[in-house]
Design a protein around this motif. Structure first.
Motif, mmCIF file in Angstrom:
data_model
loop_
_atom_site.group_PDB
_atom_site.id
_atom_site.type_symbol
_atom_site.label_atom_id
_atom_site.label_comp_id
_atom_site.label_asym_id
_atom_site.label_seq_id
_atom_site.Cartn_x
_atom_site.Cartn_y
_atom_site.Cartn_z
ATOM 1 N N HIS A 45 -1.812 3.652 -2.092
ATOM 2 C CA HIS A 45 -2.273 3.203 -3.395
ATOM 3 C C HIS A 45 -1.610 1.852 -3.673
ATOM 4 C CE1 HIS A 45 1.630 4.946 -4.652
ATOM 5 N NE2 HIS A 45 1.532 4.229 -5.762
ATOM 6 N N THR A 71 1.728 11.701 -3.256
ATOM 7 C CA THR A 71 1.032 12.373 -4.353
ATOM 8 C C THR A 71 1.935 13.431 -4.969
ATOM 9 O OG1 THR A 71 -1.115 12.059 -3.284
ATOM 10 C CG2 THR A 71 -0.987 13.756 -4.977
ATOM 11 N N THR A 106 0.810 -1.220 0.000
ATOM 12 C CA THR A 106 0.000 0.000 0.000
ATOM 13 C C THR A 106 0.840 1.265 0.000
ATOM 14 O OG1 THR A 106 -0.129 0.223 2.409
ATOM 15 C CG2 THR A 106 -1.748 -1.225 1.354
ATOM 16 N N SER A 147 3.873 5.720 -0.373
ATOM 17 C CA SER A 147 2.824 6.217 -1.251
ATOM 18 C C SER A 147 2.703 7.727 -1.101
ATOM 19 C CB SER A 147 1.485 5.559 -0.894
ATOM 20 O OG SER A 147 0.427 6.127 -1.654
ATOM 21 N N ASP A 151 2.653 4.637 -10.823
ATOM 22 C CA ASP A 151 1.346 4.060 -10.512
ATOM 23 C C ASP A 151 1.000 2.964 -11.522
ATOM 24 O OD1 ASP A 151 -1.210 3.520 -9.721
ATOM 25 O OD2 ASP A 151 -1.975 5.557 -9.969
ATOM 26 N N SER A 158 -0.228 9.381 -8.315
ATOM 27 C CA SER A 158 0.439 8.647 -7.240
ATOM 28 C C SER A 158 1.817 8.173 -7.674
ATOM 29 C CB SER A 158 -0.404 7.429 -6.828
ATOM 30 O OG SER A 158 -1.636 7.825 -6.277
ATOM 31 N N LEU A 167 -6.703 0.012 2.588
ATOM 32 C CA LEU A 167 -5.812 0.514 1.541
ATOM 33 C C LEU A 167 -5.697 2.022 1.724
ATOM 34 C CD1 LEU A 167 -4.121 -0.115 -0.961
ATOM 35 C CD2 LEU A 167 -6.159 0.242 -2.349
#
Length: 220
Positions: free
Chosen positions: A98, A149, A3, A147, A188, A140, A95
């Protein structure tokens, strides 16, 4: 599958050319070793490794030449910089990040670090097209298995920036980064499948997949 939510920091020590030992300290050790079994996967700085042998403080894993070539594991093993650890996603688990596969696309370089109020902004430079093609605004990305952004990026995806909250900064090895540090990057997986499906279409086979192309077609 992972994750991108880091559970513990550990230390990686080479055992031979293609085998490493990963250890971690209490109390985080229990999060990693509680139900770890031989053959299980653990993300080590975002690299999916298989536990070949277990001991009271960690585990031994084999590392292929391809993994050593594509990632920072060789560097981590010699520098003694802590590595991020995450066990594989269980069915029914939350989750919170991502979908991260643990299959690193390549490395990037820290180009700037700036404190912004309670957060940190870290900028990265990417040279390989295998990575930059998946860098899109608000998309992502996994950085050392974390993880995150993408806050900003240039049109080519070769320069991008992420914002790090205090919790993430303190609980991962991002706090050890300096300008010039290398990090593992994984794009991603959803973007990779979108690219694959679009490239398989005869009408789009010759058109490059860029941020503008994805925006025009409703993907971002």
């Amino acid at each position: 599958m992972f994750t991108g939510l880091i559970q513990a920091l550990g230390t990686i020590v080479p055992q031979n050319d293609y085998q490493v030992e990963i250890t971690c300290s209490l109390p985080e050790r229990e999060l990693i070793l509680a139900d770890l079994a031989i053959g299980d996967s653990v993300a080590v700085d975002g690299v999916c490794l298989t536990a070949d042998r277990l001991h009271s403080q960690g585990f031994i894993a084999a590392v292929s030449p391809e993994t050593l070539r594509r990632t920072t594991l060789n560097y981590r093993a010699t520098s003694q910089t802590p590595v991020n650890l995450e066990t594989s996603l269980r069915v029914g688990s939350k989750l919170g990040g991502h979908f991260v596969t643990g299959h690193v696309d390549g490395t990037g370089t820290v180009s700037a670090i700036a404190r912004r109020a309670i957060a940190w902004e870290i900028s990265f430079t990417v040279s390989a097209a295998a990575i930059s093609r998946y860098i899109v605004p608000k998309g992502s990305i996994a950085i050392n298995g974390i993880s995150l952004t993408i806050a900003e990026c240039d049109r080519q995806g070769t320069q991008f920036k992420v914002a790090i909250i205090p919790q993430t900064f303190e609980c991962t090895n991002l706090k050890y980064l300096q300008v010039g540090s290398l990090v593992n990057l994984e794009g991603d997986i959803l973007g990779k499948y979108v690219e694959r499906f679009l490239r398989s279409s005869p009408s789009q086979s010759e058109q490059p997949i860029t941020a503008d192309f994805l925006s025009d077609h409703g993907y971002i």
